[in-house]
Design a protein around this motif. Structure first.
Motif, short mmCIF file in Angstrom:
data_model
loop_
_atom_site.label_atom_id
_atom_site.label_comp_id
_atom_site.label_asym_id
_atom_site.label_seq_id
_atom_site.Cartn_x
_atom_site.Cartn_y
_atom_site.Cartn_z
N GLU A 1 -53.51 103.92 -25.39
CA GLU A 1 -54.51 104.98 -25.48
C GLU A 1 -55.51 104.89 -24.32
OE1 GLU A 1 -56.31 104.66 -29.28
OE2 GLU A 1 -54.51 105.29 -30.40
N ARG A 2 -55.92 103.67 -23.98
CA ARG A 2 -56.84 103.53 -22.85
C ARG A 2 -56.17 103.95 -21.55
NH1 ARG A 2 -58.00 98.81 -25.78
NH2 ARG A 2 -56.63 97.58 -24.46
N ARG A 3 -54.87 103.68 -21.42
CA ARG A 3 -54.15 104.10 -20.22
C ARG A 3 -54.08 105.62 -20.14
NH1 ARG A 3 -50.80 102.01 -16.54
NH2 ARG A 3 -49.19 103.37 -15.68
N ASP A 4 -53.87 106.26 -21.28
CA ASP A 4 -53.85 107.73 -21.30
C ASP A 4 -55.22 108.30 -20.92
OD1 ASP A 4 -51.22 107.61 -22.03
OD2 ASP A 4 -51.59 107.93 -24.18
N GLN A 5 -56.28 107.65 -21.36
CA GLN A 5 -57.62 108.10 -21.00
C GLN A 5 -57.85 107.99 -19.49
OE1 GLN A 5 -60.30 105.80 -23.40
NE2 GLN A 5 -59.72 106.80 -25.32
N VAL A 6 -57.37 106.90 -18.90
CA VAL A 6 -57.50 106.75 -17.45
C VAL A 6 -56.70 107.82 -16.73
CG1 VAL A 6 -57.01 105.21 -15.51
CG2 VAL A 6 -57.97 104.28 -17.60
N ARG A 7 -55.50 108.13 -17.25
CA ARG A 7 -54.67 109.18 -16.63
C ARG A 7 -55.36 110.54 -16.72
NH1 ARG A 7 -52.17 112.44 -14.28
NH2 ARG A 7 -49.95 112.41 -13.73
N GLU B 1 -56.15 110.82 -1.45
CA GLU B 1 -56.45 109.51 -2.04
C GLU B 1 -56.32 109.54 -3.56
OE1 GLU B 1 -60.18 106.31 -2.24
OE2 GLU B 1 -60.35 108.16 -1.08
N VAL B 2 -56.81 110.60 -4.19
CA VAL B 2 -56.68 110.72 -5.64
C VAL B 2 -55.22 110.83 -6.04
CG1 VAL B 2 -57.25 112.15 -7.62
CG2 VAL B 2 -58.98 111.72 -5.87
N GLU B 3 -54.44 111.58 -5.27
CA GLU B 3 -53.01 111.70 -5.56
C GLU B 3 -52.32 110.33 -5.46
OE1 GLU B 3 -51.27 114.10 -6.64
OE2 GLU B 3 -52.49 115.91 -6.34
N GLY B 4 -52.74 109.52 -4.47
CA GLY B 4 -52.17 108.19 -4.34
C GLY B 4 -52.52 107.30 -5.53
N LYS B 5 -53.75 107.40 -6.03
CA LYS B 5 -54.14 106.62 -7.21
C LYS B 5 -53.33 107.02 -8.42
CE LYS B 5 -58.92 105.67 -5.80
NZ LYS B 5 -60.35 105.87 -6.14
N ILE B 6 -53.08 108.32 -8.57
CA ILE B 6 -52.28 108.79 -9.71
C ILE B 6 -50.85 108.27 -9.60
CG2 ILE B 6 -51.32 110.84 -10.81
CD1 ILE B 6 -53.90 112.29 -10.18
N MET C 1 -49.84 105.54 -8.07
CA MET C 1 -49.83 104.10 -8.37
C MET C 1 -49.98 103.86 -9.87
SD MET C 1 -52.17 102.60 -5.25
CE MET C 1 -52.18 100.98 -6.02
N HIS C 2 -50.82 104.64 -10.52
CA HIS C 2 -51.02 104.49 -11.96
C HIS C 2 -49.73 104.79 -12.72
CE1 HIS C 2 -52.28 105.77 -16.03
NE2 HIS C 2 -53.18 104.83 -15.89
N ASP C 3 -49.03 105.86 -12.31
CA ASP C 3 -47.78 106.22 -12.99
C ASP C 3 -46.67 105.22 -12.70
OD1 ASP C 3 -49.10 108.41 -13.99
OD2 ASP C 3 -48.32 109.80 -12.49
N ALA C 4 -46.68 104.65 -11.48
CA ALA C 4 -45.62 103.69 -11.13
C ALA C 4 -45.78 102.38 -11.88
CB ALA C 4 -45.63 103.43 -9.62
N ALA C 5 -47.01 102.04 -12.26
CA ALA C 5 -47.27 100.78 -12.96
C ALA C 5 -47.24 100.97 -14.47
CB ALA C 5 -48.61 100.20 -12.53
#
Length: 292
Positions: A134-140, A188-193, A195-199
């Motif tokens: 749930e916390r990961r979904d909130q970050v996404r 930069e925001v696209e890159g963070k997204i 990386m978040h999805d890849a992890a």
């Protein structure tokens, strides 16, 4: 005679964290130093797990004097542990407090530990994994909002640049620089997204299969291929300290298990082969909040 004095870095005069780039970060350095210090068996640290089979080496303390119990092995193969409070005798020739065989004590701690790591612990782990998801979904979701804002800012900067008078080169140059910065922030925001999805974490196992695994944990624990140091690391992860004493009247070894987190539980096992200098004291000889 030279005396080595170890001081904390933050207490040293002129100490400054990370004045230059190092091989590791300051936080990593502190973690390594704390780990090395905890591997030294002292009164405050348990010491690193060793190859012996005894589970409570460095973890068990005498209830009567508060000292750590020493460990030695006996038998033809030197595999039978025995705990004894002989530190006072070794330091200043004082009397022994208690001594007892370690097999039954280790069995009692093992039973208590396996009882803790059961279906209740599996349910707690599943709930923790759900909370992490749930916390990961909130970050996404937060990243998605940042991407939307960055795209809007880039589009707005482009419209301002497109509407500028080409003859006014100074204004056009400034607006173009703003547009480029907005595009860089959006990338930069696209890159963070990405990386978040890849992890993405591994999917949570079925609670039923986790329950079966918990029921088979004792089989894995008792397997001859299971390393003794692995068992000790598991014990040290869950158990902060064990306080022991001998009740001569009941012929029992009384154990108080202090779990990591602050909870405590008591258990007892037969004291065959135990030695006690005196009877079980109703009141400790000195107050000690860490071991009583």
């Amino acid at each position: 005679m030279s005396v080595k004095i170890r001081r904390k870095a933050e207490r040293m005069a002129g100490a400054e964290a990370q004045p230059h780039d190092g091989y590791v970060s300051w936080e990593r350095f502190e973690a390594i130093r704390t780990k090395v210090s905890s591997n030294v068996p002292t009164g405050r640290h348990h010491g690193a797990p060793k190859h012996g089979d005894a589970l409570l080496a460095g973890l068990i303390r005498c209830r009567r004097c508060g000292r750590k119990l020493t460990l030695r092995y006996s038998g033809m193969r030197h595999h039978i542990p025995r705990y004894s409070c002989s530190r006072a005798w070794m330091d200043n020739g004082g009397p022994h407090c208690i001594a007892f065989g370690g097999l039954r004590v280790d069995d009692a701690i093992e039973e208590a530990l396996l009882g803790v790591v059961g279906p209740g612990a599996i349910a707690a782990a599943t709930a923790a994994a759900e909370g992490a998801r749930e916390r990961r979904d909130q970050v996404r979701d937060a990243f998605s909002r940042d991407r939307e804002a960055a795209r809007y800012a880039a589009d707005r900067a482009f419209r301002q640049y497109d509407a500028a008078d080409p003859a006014n080169r100074l204004a056009a140059s400034e607006l173009e620089a703003r547009w480029n910065r907005a595009l860089a922030h959006a990338a930069e925001v696209e890159g963070k997204i990405a990386m978040h999805d890849a992890a993405a974490p591994a999917p949570i196992a079925d609670p039923a299969s986790l329950g079966v695994l918990a029921s088979n944990l004792k089989t894995v624990w008792d397997a001859p291929t299971t390393d003794a140091r692995l068992k000790k690391r598991i014990v040290r992860t869950l158990v902060h300290e064990v306080v022991a004493d001998i009740d001569d009247a009941a012929s029992e070894i009384v154990l108080i298990v202090h779990w990591v987190g602050g909870l405590a539980a008591s258990c007892a096992c037969p004291s065959a082969g135990a030695d006690s200098a005196t009877a079980l004291p109703p009141i400790l000889s000195k107050p000690c909040v860490n071991w009583c």
